[in-house]
Scaffold this motif. Structure first.
Motif, short mmCIF file in Angstrom:
data_model
loop_
_atom_site.label_atom_id
_atom_site.label_comp_id
_atom_site.label_asym_id
_atom_site.label_seq_id
_atom_site.Cartn_x
_atom_site.Cartn_y
_atom_site.Cartn_z
N ARG A 1 -31.75 -19.58 -46.79
CA ARG A 1 -32.76 -20.44 -46.19
C ARG A 1 -33.90 -20.71 -47.15
O ARG A 1 -34.50 -21.80 -47.16
N SER A 2 -34.22 -19.74 -47.99
CA SER A 2 -35.34 -19.91 -48.93
C SER A 2 -35.06 -20.96 -49.99
O SER A 2 -35.99 -21.42 -50.65
N ALA A 3 -33.79 -21.33 -50.15
CA ALA A 3 -33.40 -22.29 -51.18
C ALA A 3 -33.21 -23.69 -50.62
O ALA A 3 -32.51 -24.51 -51.21
N ALA A 4 -33.83 -23.98 -49.49
CA ALA A 4 -33.67 -25.29 -48.85
C ALA A 4 -33.92 -26.41 -49.85
O ALA A 4 -34.93 -26.43 -50.55
N GLY A 5 -32.96 -27.33 -49.92
CA GLY A 5 -33.07 -28.47 -50.81
C GLY A 5 -32.60 -28.23 -52.23
O GLY A 5 -32.48 -29.18 -53.00
N ARG A 6 -32.34 -26.98 -52.60
CA ARG A 6 -31.96 -26.70 -53.98
C ARG A 6 -30.59 -26.05 -54.13
O ARG A 6 -30.23 -25.62 -55.21
N ILE A 7 -29.83 -25.97 -53.05
CA ILE A 7 -28.49 -25.43 -53.17
C ILE A 7 -27.54 -26.55 -53.61
O ILE A 7 -27.40 -27.57 -52.93
N ALA A 8 -26.91 -26.34 -54.75
CA ALA A 8 -26.04 -27.37 -55.32
C ALA A 8 -24.56 -27.07 -55.11
O ALA A 8 -23.74 -27.99 -55.20
N HIS A 9 -24.22 -25.82 -54.86
CA HIS A 9 -22.81 -25.47 -54.70
C HIS A 9 -22.73 -24.12 -53.99
O HIS A 9 -23.64 -23.29 -54.10
N VAL A 10 -21.62 -23.89 -53.27
CA VAL A 10 -21.42 -22.63 -52.55
C VAL A 10 -19.99 -22.14 -52.77
O VAL A 10 -19.03 -22.90 -52.57
N GLN A 11 -19.88 -20.88 -53.17
CA GLN A 11 -18.59 -20.21 -53.30
C GLN A 11 -18.53 -19.07 -52.29
O GLN A 11 -19.53 -18.37 -52.06
N VAL A 12 -17.37 -18.88 -51.70
CA VAL A 12 -17.23 -17.91 -50.64
C VAL A 12 -16.01 -17.03 -50.88
O VAL A 12 -15.03 -17.43 -51.51
N CYS A 13 -16.08 -15.82 -50.35
CA CYS A 13 -14.97 -14.88 -50.31
C CYS A 13 -15.42 -13.73 -49.43
O CYS A 13 -16.57 -13.68 -48.98
N GLY A 14 -14.52 -12.78 -49.18
CA GLY A 14 -14.91 -11.59 -48.47
C GLY A 14 -15.84 -10.74 -49.31
O GLY A 14 -15.95 -10.92 -50.53
N ASN A 15 -16.52 -9.79 -48.69
CA ASN A 15 -17.45 -8.95 -49.45
C ASN A 15 -16.76 -8.15 -50.55
O ASN A 15 -17.40 -7.72 -51.51
N ASP A 16 -15.43 -7.99 -50.44
CA ASP A 16 -14.66 -7.26 -51.46
C ASP A 16 -13.96 -8.20 -52.43
O ASP A 16 -13.09 -7.78 -53.17
N ARG A 17 -14.31 -9.47 -52.43
CA ARG A 17 -13.69 -10.53 -53.22
C ARG A 17 -12.37 -11.00 -52.59
O ARG A 17 -11.65 -11.79 -53.19
N GLY A 18 -12.09 -10.52 -51.38
CA GLY A 18 -10.86 -10.90 -50.72
C GLY A 18 -11.05 -12.09 -49.78
O GLY A 18 -11.85 -12.98 -50.02
N THR A 19 -10.32 -12.06 -48.67
CA THR A 19 -10.26 -13.19 -47.75
C THR A 19 -11.55 -13.36 -46.96
O THR A 19 -12.02 -12.40 -46.33
N PRO A 20 -12.15 -14.55 -46.95
CA PRO A 20 -13.30 -14.77 -46.07
C PRO A 20 -12.93 -14.50 -44.61
O PRO A 20 -11.89 -14.96 -44.13
N GLY A 21 -13.75 -13.73 -43.94
CA GLY A 21 -13.50 -13.38 -42.55
C GLY A 21 -12.88 -12.02 -42.36
O GLY A 21 -13.07 -11.39 -41.32
N ASP A 22 -12.15 -11.54 -43.36
CA ASP A 22 -11.56 -10.21 -43.29
C ASP A 22 -12.51 -9.24 -44.00
O ASP A 22 -12.16 -8.59 -44.98
N ASP A 23 -13.72 -9.14 -43.44
CA ASP A 23 -14.79 -8.44 -44.15
C ASP A 23 -15.96 -8.23 -43.20
O ASP A 23 -15.87 -8.53 -42.01
N HIS A 24 -17.08 -7.72 -43.73
CA HIS A 24 -18.21 -7.40 -42.87
C HIS A 24 -19.36 -8.41 -42.96
O HIS A 24 -20.43 -8.16 -42.40
#
Length: 285
Positions: free
Chosen positions: A199-222
């Motif tokens: 939220r603090s980066a409003a207007g300045r986020i240019a790209h988003v990468q996602v994965c699980g917290n362990d670098r695995g599957t998004p959603g299979d994580d905490h």
């Protein structure tokens, strides 16, 4: 709603033309919108061919810059800085060829390079980064591309670890030429609260990468994915969410990314299950 992408790093490194064509067919068939293309070296794959392949499969592109040892914009010899700037400008040109709106990555120092700094030394290195990144940003801006600067966790860099540090480093550089690349893997390690940092980066986020917290599957994580998605909306980010993970089958990338064990039953499962989860969490499943 966000488009969903996946990096070719999930399966291979370095990327080559034949593999790119195979992966484009697969990920389009699974329902992805975007294929993320790392540029480890500028001659590893043909941008013109890639553009045709992606168009044939209805895929958009995003491009990642890659910072191995020897690519540096700070605390380095002038010749090294110049060569790194030249590489980054060429990555911008490749992004234009494949239609990517960004080049994303740690555009400041090689991954794994860490060193201690006093407060003054850190101030000086950030100022040096701003000066040395500026001509690359201007080149990108003229081409209609943004440089998305990615903070990394403390084990991979000692310069920019948090979104706040990255925002401060980019202060004074044109917003239409550069912004922050948010990788939830790194932010999960470094931020007090991932959603609030986004939220603090409003207007300045240019790209988003996602994965699980362990670098695995998004959603299979905490991770708190609903809050992450809500925070991205609050920050005004409307671009793609690109799954970035790595294969342990490639010796060089497995070592660089510390992939010591399987992160999902298969790499296909990591991508397909992650896609399904992300569609659900953004409300388009």
């Amino acid at each position: 709603m966000h488009a969903i992408g996946v990096s070719t790093w999930v399966w291979t490194s370095p990327l080559r033309d034949a593999t790119l064509a195979e992966l484009a067919t697969q990920v389009a068939g699974w329902g992805f919108d975007v294929l993320e293309l790392p540029v480890e070296e500028v001659d590893h794959w043909d941008p013109a061919l890639a553009a045709r392949v992606l168009a044939d499969h209805g895929l958009a592109a995003t491009v990642c810059l890659v910072m191995p040892p020897g690519r540096e914009l700070v605390a380095a010899e002038p010749a090294t800085v110049t060569a790194t700037q030249d590489y980054l400008r060429r990555v911008v040109d490749i992004a234009v060829e494949v239609g990517s709106p960004v080049i994303a990555g740690p555009a400041y120092a090689s991954v794994g390079r860490t060193w201690r700094m006093t407060g003054q030394e850190r101030h000086d290195r950030v100022a040096e980064l701003r000066d040395n990144l500026a001509p690359v940003v201007e080149h990108a801006r003229a081409a209609g591309v943004r440089v998305a600067v990615e903070p990394l966790n403390r084990y991979e860099t000692s310069l920019l670890n948090t979104i706040g540090q990255t925002l401060a480093a980019l202060d004074g550089l044109p917003e239409d030429g550069c912004g922050v690349a948010v990788d939830v893997y790194h932010q999960n390690i470094e931020e007090k609260h991932v959603g609030d940092a986004i939220r603090s980066a409003a207007g300045r986020i240019a790209h988003v990468q996602v994965c699980g917290n362990d670098r695995g599957t998004p959603g299979d994580d905490h991770l708190d994915w609903p809050d992450i998605v809500t925070a991205l909306t609050h920050a005004g980010y409307t671009g793609p969410l690109c799954i970035e993970s790595f294969t342990g089958e490639n010796a060089s990338i497995a070592t660089a990314a510390s992939i010591w064990r399987p992160l999902a039953p298969t790499q296909e499962a990591l991508a397909v299950d992650g896609l399904k989860f992300l569609r659900e969490v953004i409300g388009t499943g």
